[in-house]
Enzyme design. Structure first.
Site: not given
Ligand code: GDP
Length: 139
Positions: A11, A51, A59, A87, A93, A104, A114, A117, A128
């Site tokens: 990100k 998203y 948010f 993950r 998160t 993270r 964070n 993704h 995606e």
């Protein structure tokens, strides 16, 4: 995209903070093979579509602002059990809750910013990946 694949983005916060190399090293060291990758920047329309599942969340506007403010690295990764294992590699998160050694924990600064993704299901990994890459860009 077959079910041993997942989709990721490094990100804008992690790109700004110089963590592309560190994050890719964690990914490949964990046994993921990169089968597609690009350095790109999302438009507002891209981020709103990607998203869309979060569009009712308070948010959402912040998330779109964040994800469009600079370049990202997007990639499709291959490994047995890719979605679940990735993950686990990225962690919770909120980096404050993420396990030691996770991406993270190492590279993220907040629940909003964070660092990475990771797709949450095989179905979403396929959606995606196809959102970001043409078939000829996937190896
Ligand atoms: P993920 O699957 O772990 O990425 O988490 P979610 O699907 O719940 O949220 C998607 C993304 O929205 C997160 O990775 C964050 O970048 C962002 N996000 C989640 N919660 C918050 C929040 O409370 N505030 C803000 N500004 N962003 C958030």
């Amino acid at each position: 995209m077959s079910t041993n694949r997942t989709f990721t983005m490094i990100k804008p916060d992690a790109v700004e903070n110089g963590h592309i190399g560190g994050i890719l090293d964690k990914i490949t060291s964990a046994g993921f093979k990169i089968v597609a990758m690009k350095y790109t920047q999302l438009s507002r329309r891209d981020a709103q579509a990607f998203y869309a599942i979060h569009k009712e969340r308070p948010f959402f506007g912040e998330l779109v602002d964040f994800m469009t403010r600079g370049p990202i690295v997007s990639a499709i990764l291959e490994k047995d059990n890719a979605v679940e294992d990735f993950r686990a590699l990225i962690g919770a998160t909120n980096p404050a809750d993420a396990a030691e050694g996770t991406i993270r924990k190492l590279f993220a600064t907040s629940i909003a910013e964070n660092a990475v993704h990771g797709s949450d299901s095989d179905e979403n990994a396929a959606i995606e990946g196809a959102f970001h890459f043409a078939g000829r860009e996937i190896f």
